[in-house]
Design a protein around this motif. Structure first.
Motif: not given
Length: 587
Positions: A249-250, A272-275, A434-435, A505-506
């Protein structure tokens, strides 16, 4: 001759000492006796064998009392009063190292009403408990013949008391003198006392009541080993998956940062970075949430301290000492509740901190006292010894208002001032993101239901031993096992909630606070379900009082365990979330 300076003070002190010394007598509180000194036989409770908690005063059955003058017993600890200890003097004349030949101490005038009471007790397998020098003794009221037509009462108590020096180290009761219960007859109750020298040390006198073959069975050791291997496997799995996945991910996020805006817009962004702009958004219902976290941290502190004290001190040797210790430690650890609950509420932007403090302080006491109050009504109806006296209720309320609440206030103020500032690694967006839709097994409700399976699997064998010690006639003493299980439970809970939160989160769902808490707290549901299995298949309990007592207090135990696990899961997950968002660059 002139008196020495200070002589009047010395003389007064000597006179006071002479007045005090003759009255300083050894007794059951000091556990030391002089020859021919009085030894008190206390009659405690009587009740059905299969319903351990359904107990009544010994003299609620029409037993007669000895001729010796009565001695009143006061509840020396809060635990004694809450556990239904009802000590009444037997009236038997027993002196240290002085044998008593078989002698009649009273006579029962058996009318029909008294016979019916004894018959009911014998049909329901009533047993009674006595104490000599804090050593418990058990006996059976009577027995029926094979056809169940005639009933017999044991009328002769044969006591054998072992002594080592000036201390009592062993007591044995043999019930003899079987007499048929016939209305309108007189039954003579008799006893004898035989003193014998014993090599048992005073410190080891409770060893005979322990059951090493049960608690140190190979299954117990195997369950601990099995849970420990589960921890190693789970920690290794979590570390490997998360480290490899997070490294990827990093790397992906770093590559995206090197792209220009056009490529980034055309790229397939996910993960998860998007949130990052919503992950530190305050949870829904922050007041209740922070109160639950604070209460869970306090329950964990109480569990840890009480287990350590029980490992150091043999609390099972004193009546009600475990419960008294737990109440004292709970009151003393109230600042822990206030600190963690108050600081979390402040970080989430809460303004009604006084209301939060009150809810956090009284959440667990209200749950316990509410359940006890309900069961107390049934106990009063049954005239059971478990009925909590009004004075004890007042004492518990005073502890809540004058000890727990002020200490909770101190903890809340410290928490708000020391760690109440929201120092999140990412800014919180003004408008919630939005989720997106996701697969059914990634929904928070599914994660919550599945999250408690592994933590429960790591402790359910130990639950059997704990249940058996509380609901049956075993003394739990292997607190080293309990400490290991508590550590294993904490590690498994944190690992499971971290994995659940990462997947959530992902899927770009930032509602991780309640999900991490409830997925760990769902362990309580499985424990309560297991209590149903234990009740119907491992016990022979019956009756409204015992059933309500069992399921009422099992609900309290399961809820407290769930709140503790939820707080542990949230604290571990919170550290994980903060760590991963600190290590990624945010525009």
């Amino acid at each position: 001759m002139r008196p020495l300076p200070g002589a009047p003070g010395v003389a007064a002190a000597a006179a006071l000492l002479l007045l005090v010394l003759p009255r300083a007598r050894a007794d059951e509180h000091e556990h030391t006796y002089q020859d021919k000194e009085e030894v008190v036989l206390w009659m405690n409770t009587v009740g059905p064998y299969h319903n351990r908690q359904e107990t009544y005063k010994y003299f609620s059955l029409p037993f007669c009392v000895g001729s010796k003058k009565s001695i009143s017993h006061y509840h020396e600890t809060l635990g004694e009063a809450l556990q239904g200890v009802e000590l009444e003097f037997s009236g038997l004349d027993i002196k240290f190292k002085e044998d008593v030949m078989p002698a009649t101490y009273c006579e029962i005038d058996l009318d029909k009403e008294k016979r019916d009471a004894f018959v009911y007790a014998i049909k329901n397998h009533y047993w009674y408990q006595m104490y000599i020098d804090d050593l418990p003794i058990w006996g059976i009221v009577g027995e029926a013949d094979e056809n169940g037509e005639d009933y017999y009462l044991w009328t002769y108590k044969k006591l054998e008391i072992g002594f080592n020096g000036n201390r009592i180290v062993d007591v044995n009761l043999t019930s003899e003198g079987k007499v048929k219960l016939v209305p309108n007859t007189k039954i003579q109750m008799s006893y004898s006392v035989k003193w014998k020298k014993s090599d048992v040390k005073f410190e080891d006198r409770f060893d005979k009541y322990l059951d090493p073959s049960f608690f140190q069975h190979r299954i117990h050791w195997f369950s601990i080993f099995n849970s420990f291997m589960m921890v190693i496997f789970l920690v290794g799995l979590v570390s490997m998956i998360l480290m490899r996945t997070l490294r990827k991910d990093y790397a992906r996020y770093s590559k995206e940062e090197e792209m220009d805006d056009m490529d980034r817009d055309l790229g397939d962004e996910y993960g998860w970075k998007q949130v990052h702009g919503d992950v530190f958004r305050p949870s829904s219902h922050p007041l209740i949430f922070s109160s639950l976290i604070g209460s869970g941290c306090q329950i964990f502190a109480v569990s840890l301290i009480v287990i350590i004290v029980a490992m150091i001190e043999d609390l099972y040797t004193e009546r009600g000492s475990m419960l008294s210790t737990a109440i004292f430690v709970y009151a003393a650890t109230s600042p822990v509740n206030g600190y963690f609950g108050g600081s979390l509420y402040a970080r989430q932007g809460g303004r009604r901190w006084i209301k939060q403090m009150f809810i956090g302080a009284f959440l667990i006491p209200a749950m316990v006292c509410g359940t006890a109050f309900f069961i107390n009504f049934i106990a009063i109806y049954y005239h059971a010894s478990r009925a909590i006296p009004f004075g004890t209720m007042v004492a518990v309320c005073c502890i809540c208002f004058f000890v727990i609440l002020p200490l909770n206030l101190v903890g809340t103020i410290l928490g708000r001032n020391l760690s109440g500032q929201p120092n999140f690694p990412c800014r919180v967006n003004a408008v919630p993101r939005p989720i997106p839709e996701k697969k059914w097994f990634m929904e928070p409700a599914v994660i919550v239901c599945l999250g408690g399976i592994l933590p429960f699997g790591s402790i359910f064998i130990e639950m059997y031993f704990i249940f058996t010690s509380f609901w049956a006639y075993k003394i739990y003493y292997v607190y080293g096992f309990m400490m290991l299980v508590l550590v294993i439970l904490c590690i498994v809970t944190v690992c499971v909630t971290i994995v659940c939160t990462y997947f959530l989160l992902n899927a770009e769902d930032y509602r991780w606070q309640w999900t991490s808490f409830l997925s760990a707290a769902s362990t309580a549901i499985y424990v309560y379900m297991y209590s149903f299995y234990y009740y119907f298949f491992k016990t022979k309990m019956y009756g409204l009082f015992q059933t309500s007592f069992y399921f009422g207090y099992m609900a309290v135990f399961s809820t407290a365990l769930g709140i503790m696990c939820g707080a542990i899961g949230y604290m571990g997950t919170s550290a994980f979330v903060r760590k991963i968002y600190t290590n990624v660059k945010i525009d």
